[in-house]
Design a protein around this motif. Structure first.
Motif, mmCIF file in Angstrom:
data_model
loop_
_atom_site.group_PDB
_atom_site.id
_atom_site.type_symbol
_atom_site.label_atom_id
_atom_site.label_comp_id
_atom_site.label_asym_id
_atom_site.label_seq_id
_atom_site.Cartn_x
_atom_site.Cartn_y
_atom_site.Cartn_z
ATOM 1 N N THR A 18 33.952 33.501 43.591
ATOM 2 C CA THR A 18 34.473 34.864 43.628
ATOM 3 C C THR A 18 34.622 35.315 45.077
ATOM 4 O OG1 THR A 18 32.308 35.908 43.608
ATOM 5 C CG2 THR A 18 33.308 35.430 41.455
ATOM 6 N N LYS A 64 33.508 38.032 46.400
ATOM 7 C CA LYS A 64 32.227 38.548 46.891
ATOM 8 C C LYS A 64 31.309 37.399 47.335
ATOM 9 C CE LYS A 64 28.493 41.433 45.228
ATOM 10 N NZ LYS A 64 27.997 42.148 44.079
ATOM 11 N N GLU A 92 29.394 49.577 43.978
ATOM 12 C CA GLU A 92 28.707 49.062 42.792
ATOM 13 C C GLU A 92 27.600 50.009 42.353
ATOM 14 O OE1 GLU A 92 29.221 44.228 43.128
ATOM 15 O OE2 GLU A 92 27.419 45.144 43.967
ATOM 16 N N LEU A 126 31.375 44.605 40.788
ATOM 17 C CA LEU A 126 32.800 44.591 41.092
ATOM 18 C C LEU A 126 33.396 43.196 40.908
ATOM 19 C CD1 LEU A 126 33.009 46.811 44.309
ATOM 20 C CD2 LEU A 126 33.280 47.483 41.933
ATOM 21 N N ASP A 127 34.569 43.163 40.288
ATOM 22 C CA ASP A 127 35.311 41.916 40.183
ATOM 23 C C ASP A 127 36.196 41.771 41.422
ATOM 24 O OD1 ASP A 127 37.131 43.908 39.672
ATOM 25 O OD2 ASP A 127 37.994 42.970 37.898
ATOM 26 N N ASP A 128 36.960 40.695 41.480
ATOM 27 C CA ASP A 128 37.781 40.431 42.666
ATOM 28 C C ASP A 128 38.803 41.531 42.920
ATOM 29 O OD1 ASP A 128 36.417 38.156 43.253
ATOM 30 O OD2 ASP A 128 37.995 36.760 42.647
#
Length: 149
Positions: A2, A4, A37, A44-46
């Motif tokens: 990901t 992150k 967050e 959080l996603d991408d």
């Protein structure tokens, strides 16, 4: 991996390399992601991370123009470095032809015919182009297309 996780790995690499400028910028980015967050109580996603990066880039661009106008080139250069570093985490930018095609498609699908319909068109484009195009430029192109110029 990901986005992150990639940022976290880059933080570790910057720490190993003792690169203070890169490390500081990446820590600011991680803090902004973590803040969002915590505020929203989600992971959080991408796409959401790209939105955070986009917001930080916009802040950097504004700061660069203000510092340059004030003659503070040292601060403008620091913001430029951060801007370039953050840009590396965004998806590849759309070419102008693809951008214009997406705008035309959005105008057709929303049935927009005048500048008053710009909000509908932008609402359709925003999720598709997030992080892949400067939304200010998209807005300018949509406005020109709806005005008939």
């Amino acid at each position: 991996m990901t986005l992150k996780a990639r940022i976290n790995e880059d933080v570790k690499a910057a720490m190993r390399a003792r690169n203070a400028k890169t490390l500081g910028t990446l820590r600011l980015l991680l803090a902004a992601i973590k803040q969002r967050e915590v505020d929203e109580r989600v992971v959080l996603d991408d796409a959401a991370v790209v939105a955070v990066i986009g917001k930080m880039l916009k802040q950097r661009r504004d700061s660069i123009s203000q510092y340059a106008a004030a003659g503070r080139n040292d601060l403008a250069d620091a913001e430029q470095f951060e801007s370039e570093l953050l840009s590396a985490y965004l998806p590849a930018a759309l070419p102008t032809e693809a951008l214009v095609a997406a705008i035309c498609e959005a105008i057709a699908s929303t049935g927009a015919g005048s500048p008053a319909d710009m909000g509908k068109v932008m609402a359709e484009l925003r999720p598709r182009l997030n992080g892949r195009a400067d939304m200010g430029e998209v807005s300018r192109l949509v406005k020109a297309r709806l005005a008939g110029t």
